[in-house]
Design a protein around this motif. Structure first.
Motif, short mmCIF file in Angstrom:
data_model
loop_
_atom_site.label_atom_id
_atom_site.label_comp_id
_atom_site.label_asym_id
_atom_site.label_seq_id
_atom_site.Cartn_x
_atom_site.Cartn_y
_atom_site.Cartn_z
N GLY A 1 0.82 -1.21 0.00
CA GLY A 1 0.00 0.00 0.00
C GLY A 1 0.84 1.25 0.00
O GLY A 1 0.56 2.20 -0.73
N VAL A 2 1.90 1.26 0.82
CA VAL A 2 2.80 2.43 0.89
C VAL A 2 3.56 2.57 -0.43
O VAL A 2 3.79 3.68 -0.92
CB VAL A 2 3.77 2.31 2.08
CG1 VAL A 2 4.77 3.47 2.07
CG2 VAL A 2 3.01 2.30 3.40
N TYR A 3 3.95 1.43 -1.03
CA TYR A 3 4.65 1.45 -2.33
C TYR A 3 3.77 2.12 -3.40
O TYR A 3 4.24 2.95 -4.19
CB TYR A 3 5.01 0.02 -2.75
CG TYR A 3 5.59 -0.06 -4.15
CD1 TYR A 3 6.90 0.32 -4.39
CD2 TYR A 3 4.83 -0.50 -5.23
CE1 TYR A 3 7.44 0.26 -5.67
CE2 TYR A 3 5.34 -0.57 -6.50
CZ TYR A 3 6.65 -0.19 -6.72
OH TYR A 3 7.18 -0.25 -7.97
N ILE A 4 2.48 1.76 -3.42
CA ILE A 4 1.54 2.38 -4.37
C ILE A 4 1.32 3.85 -4.02
O ILE A 4 1.15 4.70 -4.89
CB ILE A 4 0.20 1.62 -4.37
CG1 ILE A 4 0.40 0.17 -4.85
CG2 ILE A 4 -0.84 2.32 -5.26
CD1 ILE A 4 -0.82 -0.71 -4.68
N LEU A 5 1.35 4.14 -2.72
CA LEU A 5 1.08 5.49 -2.22
C LEU A 5 2.10 6.51 -2.70
O LEU A 5 1.76 7.65 -3.01
CB LEU A 5 1.10 5.44 -0.69
CG LEU A 5 0.37 6.51 0.11
CD1 LEU A 5 -1.14 6.39 -0.08
CD2 LEU A 5 0.70 6.37 1.59
N VAL A 6 3.37 6.10 -2.78
CA VAL A 6 4.43 7.05 -3.11
C VAL A 6 4.33 7.45 -4.58
O VAL A 6 4.03 6.62 -5.44
CB VAL A 6 5.84 6.48 -2.79
CG1 VAL A 6 5.98 6.16 -1.34
CG2 VAL A 6 6.16 5.25 -3.64
N PRO A 7 4.56 8.72 -4.89
CA PRO A 7 4.39 9.20 -6.26
C PRO A 7 5.48 8.73 -7.22
O PRO A 7 5.27 8.67 -8.42
CB PRO A 7 4.43 10.72 -6.11
CG PRO A 7 5.20 10.96 -4.86
CD PRO A 7 4.89 9.80 -3.96
N GLU A 8 6.66 8.41 -6.70
CA GLU A 8 7.77 8.05 -7.58
C GLU A 8 8.71 7.09 -6.86
O GLU A 8 8.97 7.23 -5.68
CB GLU A 8 8.55 9.32 -7.97
CG GLU A 8 9.71 9.06 -8.91
CD GLU A 8 10.49 10.33 -9.20
OE1 GLU A 8 11.50 10.24 -9.91
OE2 GLU A 8 10.10 11.41 -8.71
N PHE A 9 9.19 6.09 -7.58
CA PHE A 9 10.10 5.13 -6.98
C PHE A 9 11.30 4.93 -7.91
O PHE A 9 11.16 4.44 -9.02
CB PHE A 9 9.42 3.78 -6.74
CG PHE A 9 10.28 2.79 -6.02
CD1 PHE A 9 10.32 2.78 -4.63
CD2 PHE A 9 11.06 1.88 -6.71
CE1 PHE A 9 11.11 1.87 -3.95
CE2 PHE A 9 11.86 0.97 -6.04
CZ PHE A 9 11.88 0.97 -4.67
#
Length: 285
Positions: free
Chosen positions: A133-141
């Motif tokens: 969920g946090v991975y999807i939450l972040v705008p850029e990886f």
């Protein structure tokens, strides 16, 4: 029983909301990370001490073993804060947030060693869902240049935080939560005294209102309520439920700094909320 659970759950969520204010407040405070943490810990210690005296909370430590444990848990809390700030400095808020929120997974793996029971596979599953969920939450990886170092600092920060929560969990049965936080703030303040000799405090006066707010609302109130919640929840359950913190942070940022959430925010946020709801229902049992 149900009313008691609802009350304890409400306190944990309220604690998470107060702790979530650190992101917005930290964005406005114009001081070096170490200086912010020193001021935050020192001011929080004063506020908690006044509260303990007013409520007649016993500040006496019962044994030498507990004293050593208090010092070590204070060191872990300070290490968590410092490494998290460095994670943000080396990478960005998105990667820093993602790497820090490995702490529910780390807690779920470590807790059985403290309470001598088998690993709860449901906790592992829910903690991994939080991470997704946090991975999807972040705008850029992206992992370019020294951003990988930032991620590693964030994971190290998560490890320190998970370990600190588990150590505090061992003491909440015998000590008041405010008393535990008071000694942790004292330890952090003492450990960061060298910061006074190399950090720039020239504009500390202008930053004082925000420092007081982060010390009082985020730390003295929020973290003390979080520690008290460990009386009623396992460390893994508290970690998973408190994973709603990024969502609170995004909502606060929307209202106070006008940051518009991305579409991914709603998907990732929904996944985190789902795990929080599932664990909230499970913990009632």
């Amino acid at each position: 029983m149900e009313n008691s659970h609802t009350k304890n759950l409400s306190v944990l969520l309220l604690a998470t909301l107060f702790i979530s204010t650190s992101g917005v407040l930290g964005r406005y405070i114009q001081l070096a990370p170490e200086a912010i943490i020193l001021c935050r810990a020192f001011l929080a210690a004063i506020f908690i001490f006044i509260f303990c005296k007013f409520k007649k909370v016993d500040l006496k430590i019962k044994s030498k073993k507990d004293t050593i444990s208090f010092i070590f848990s204070g060191f872990l809390m300070g290490a968590h804060w410092v490494t998290y700030f460095y994670a943000l400095k080396l990478s960005n808020v998105a990667l820093g947030m993602l790497s820090l929120y490995t702490f529910p997974v780390i807690t779920a793996f470590l807790e059985p060693f403290f309470i001598k029971q088998r690993i709860n596979t449901v906790h592992i599953f829910l903690a991994i869902l939080v991470l997704i969920g946090v991975y999807i939450l972040v705008p850029e990886f992206s992992l370019e240049n020294n951003q990988l170092q930032g991620v590693l600092f964030g994971i190290l920060s998560a490890f320190f935080y998970a370990l600190r929560n588990l150590m505090v969990k061992e003491h909440v049965k015998n000590y008041n939560g405010s008393m535990l936080m008071f000694y942790q703030m004292i330890v952090i303040s003492v450990l960061l005294i060298p910061v006074l000799f190399f950090a720039d405090f020239s504009n500390v006066q202008s930053q004082l209102p925000l420092l007081v707010l982060v010390a009082l609302l985020t730390t003295a109130v929020g973290h003390t309520m979080m520690v008290n919640s460990l009386k009623h929840f396992s460390a893994a359950t508290a970690s998973i439920i408190s994973s709603v913190q990024p969502i609170f942070g995004i909502i606060i940022a929307y209202f106070f700094v006008h940051e518009i959430p991305h579409f991914n925010t709603f998907i990732g946020g929904s996944l985190i909320l789902l795990t929080v709801v599932i664990e909230s229902i499970r913990s009632k049992k």
